[in-house]
Design an enzyme around this catalytic site. Structure first.
Site, PDB file in Angstrom:
ATOM      1  N   GLY A   1       0.827  -1.204   0.000  1.00 16.83           N
ATOM      2  CA  GLY A   1       0.000   0.000   0.000  1.00 16.83           C
ATOM      3  C   GLY A   1       0.863   1.257   0.000  1.00 16.83           C
ATOM      4  O   GLY A   1       1.941   1.304  -0.597  1.00 16.83           O
ATOM      5  N   SER A   2       0.413   2.256   0.716  1.00 16.77           N
ATOM      6  CA  SER A   2       1.032   3.582   0.622  1.00 16.77           C
ATOM      7  C   SER A   2       2.437   3.696   1.196  1.00 16.77           C
ATOM      8  O   SER A   2       3.131   4.669   0.914  1.00 16.77           O
ATOM      9  CB  SER A   2       0.126   4.620   1.292  1.00 16.77           C
ATOM     10  OG  SER A   2      -1.062   4.786   0.551  1.00 16.77           O
ATOM     11  N   VAL A   3       2.879   2.718   2.005  1.00 14.74           N
ATOM     12  CA  VAL A   3       4.263   2.819   2.491  1.00 14.74           C
ATOM     13  C   VAL A   3       5.247   2.674   1.338  1.00 14.74           C
ATOM     14  O   VAL A   3       6.399   3.128   1.424  1.00 14.74           O
ATOM     15  CB  VAL A   3       4.582   1.793   3.604  1.00 14.74           C
ATOM     16  CG1 VAL A   3       3.792   2.092   4.863  1.00 14.74           C
ATOM     17  CG2 VAL A   3       4.356   0.363   3.138  1.00 14.74           C
ATOM     18  N   PHE A   4       4.804   2.070   0.227  1.00 14.60           N
ATOM     19  CA  PHE A   4       5.692   1.936  -0.933  1.00 14.60           C
ATOM     20  C   PHE A   4       5.916   3.274  -1.630  1.00 14.60           C
ATOM     21  O   PHE A   4       6.846   3.411  -2.427  1.00 14.60           O
ATOM     22  CB  PHE A   4       5.123   0.921  -1.932  1.00 14.60           C
ATOM     23  CG  PHE A   4       6.059   0.574  -3.048  1.00 14.60           C
ATOM     24  CD1 PHE A   4       7.072  -0.357  -2.868  1.00 14.60           C
ATOM     25  CD2 PHE A   4       5.958   1.196  -4.288  1.00 14.60           C
ATOM     26  CE1 PHE A   4       7.952  -0.663  -3.891  1.00 14.60           C
ATOM     27  CE2 PHE A   4       6.829   0.893  -5.320  1.00 14.60           C
ATOM     28  CZ  PHE A   4       7.833  -0.040  -5.119  1.00 14.60           C
ATOM     29  N   LYS A   5       5.096   4.252  -1.331  1.00 15.04           N
ATOM     30  CA  LYS A   5       5.230   5.552  -2.001  1.00 15.04           C
ATOM     31  C   LYS A   5       6.575   6.211  -1.751  1.00 15.04           C
ATOM     32  O   LYS A   5       7.020   7.049  -2.544  1.00 15.04           O
ATOM     33  CB  LYS A   5       4.082   6.477  -1.582  1.00 15.04           C
ATOM     34  CG  LYS A   5       2.733   6.043  -2.157  1.00 15.04           C
ATOM     35  CD  LYS A   5       1.573   6.841  -1.589  1.00 15.04           C
ATOM     36  CE  LYS A   5       0.250   6.347  -2.171  1.00 15.04           C
ATOM     37  NZ  LYS A   5      -0.929   6.971  -1.549  1.00 15.04           N
TER      38      LYS A   5
END
Length: 488
Positions: free
Chosen positions: A216-220
């Protein structure tokens, strides 16, 4: 000699030659294979014939051995706080072999390692009972306790790393199990083993290393790194060219944002409020091949060894433009272990230098002589120091002003950088989402700890209340505080 006798003699000679060849093949060529074969009962008997060496944390053993009063297996393995340490130690069982450190360092722990030959020889002359050596870990007991208790009854995992060295400070996974319950081979041990094997919650699974999840958004933060390194963004506070309702390439669908104000949001602002459209577009601008390159510099698409093997995290090398855009926000085929996200965070906190993660510091002989000392090893340089510091600025803004406030340590005089994530999964995202949080703590002397937390399932929490900031960030905060406290 007549012809029939000569033939019999030749035939017998060939049989003797075949026997000698087979005997040498078994004794020498297949020696190691047969010695370590799991069905070789003598191996198990030898493994537990003497007191096993210990696995050490903070100078104290978290394992032990007791006299089992058994005719064949003299000593049985015991564990201190077994469920808390099981993801680190694994188990050593008279009936079911061994796993993880107990398996990988079996030679040292049993005293059978070739490097302990002198100790074994000396014991023969002195009459001392044979003993195993010790495995000294890099783990921090207080951080491990904070991680395990923080997860509580939730399903999930925590990994904490010292960024400057790669030392693993904590590795927790829940639900867990007590390795002591399967250390013997009695009826009770068999019952416990069968129950563990049937348990649908997979308590023996080390989720920190062996389970891969959509990040999810931690990969951003990885996509932000790729955008900065490839010149797609120079000023993190300048508006991006991202229209509201940006369409996913090769699709008629628009990228959905769960925050308002994402149109043309700067990179800094987009990370703060977690704009899907900005990062999906940046992933498309960077392109699949450069995104793959960046992910692999951080460790994706390769197994890691700590020395316990960690499953390879995945960034799709063959996706089309639409798939790459979705992968860039941690969805589609992107999947990662908690260890991998801790590595990403540690590299950013360490100004762009990724150190190889490891959790065995030293191996020691029974007489405490040093057998081996592991030294920090650089794995890669995913980003420049300038890019890393821009990423730090953005992640610290997430904690100070965005969704990561529950990990703030400002009252302790410590800066924290972080990123929340709520990863959807299942057919049409029907399953309960995963709650992620990655973070690091920074003092005047640098960053002593980077943490990745995933809460896979939180008992009693409504779906709409599941968030990285709400569930995972407090756990990361507790782990960081524990490390800071032990460092004084």
């Amino acid at each position: 000699m007549n012809k029939p006798l000569r033939r019999v003699a030749i035939f017998c000679g060939l049989l003797i030659l075949a026997l000698l060849l087979r005997d040498n093949w078994v004794q020498f060529v297949r020696s190691d294979e047969l010695t370590t074969h799991p069905k070789n009962t003598r191996v198990r008997i030898e493994r537990y014939a003497n007191e096993r060496g210990n696995i050490i944390v903070d100078g104290k053993p978290i394992t032990g051995s007791v006299d089992s009063k058994d005719e064949y297996y003299k000593y049985k393995r015991t564990y201190v706080d077994g469920p808390m340490w099981a993801p680190v130690t694994g188990f050593a069982s008279q009936a079911y072999d061994a796993t993880q450190i107990e398996k990988l360092e079996d030679g040292i722990l049993t005293g059978n390692d070739d490097r302990l030959f002198f100790d074994r020889t000396l014991a023969m002359f002195t009459g001392e009972q044979k003993k195993g050596g010790d495995v000294i870990t890099t783990l921090n007991g207080a951080a491990q306790k904070a991680a395990f208790e923080g997860l509580g009854k939730n399903t999930g995992a925590v990994v904490a790393i010292e960024p400057q060295t790669g030392k693993i400070l904590a590795m927790a996974s829940t639900p867990s199990y007590d390795p002591s319950s399967i250390a013997g081979y009695s009826g009770k041990d068999e019952e416990a083993w069968v129950a563990l094997e049937k348990d649908k919650n997979k308590p023996k699974l080390n989720r920190a290393l062996r389970e891969i999840y959509p990040p999810g958004s931690v990969f951003k933060v990885v996509t932000a790194a790729a955008a900065l390194e490839n010149g797609k963004v120079d000023d993190i506070n300048a508006p991006t060219d991202t229209p509201d309702g940006w369409k996913i390439p090769l699709s008629t669908k628009e990228m959905v944002n769960h925050a308002s104000g994402c149109a043309n949001a700067s990179l800094n602002r987009a990370l703060e409020i977690s704009c899907n459209s900005v990062f999906a577009k940046l992933g498309d601008d960077v392109g699949r091949d450069k995104m793959v390159e960046m992910a692999e510099k951080f460790g994706f698409n390769a197994e890691q060894f700590t020395p316990v093997r960690s499953s390879a995290s995945v960034y799709d090398k063959k996706s089309d433009r639409g798939g790459n855009a979705l992968s860039s926000i941690g969805q589609f085929n992107t999947a990662t272990t908690p260890l991998q996200m801790a590595m990403v965070t540690a590299a950013i906190a360490n100004d762009g230098k990724l150190m190889k993660p490891y959790m065995i510091d030293e191996l020691r002989a029974p007489n405490v002589d040093l057998v081996k000392k592991n030294e920090p090893e650089e794995l890669s340089r995913p980003v420049s120091q300038e890019t890393a510091q821009k990423l730090q600025q953005m992640m610290e803004n997430v904690v100070a002003n965005g969704t990561g406030g529950n990990a703030d340590l400002k009252a302790d005089g410590v800066k924290v950088g972080g990123k929340t994530g709520t990863a959807q999964h299942g057919a049409k995202n029907a399953k309960r989402p995963y709650a992620w949080f990655i973070s690091y703590a920074k003092t005047s002397e640098g960053s002593p700890v980077a943490v990745a937390v995933i809460v896979e399932d939180s008992a009693g929490t409504n779906r709409e209340d599941i968030s990285g900031g709400g569930l995972a960030a407090p756990i990361a905060k507790a782990v960081m505080k524990a490390v800071l406290k032990t460092r004084g």
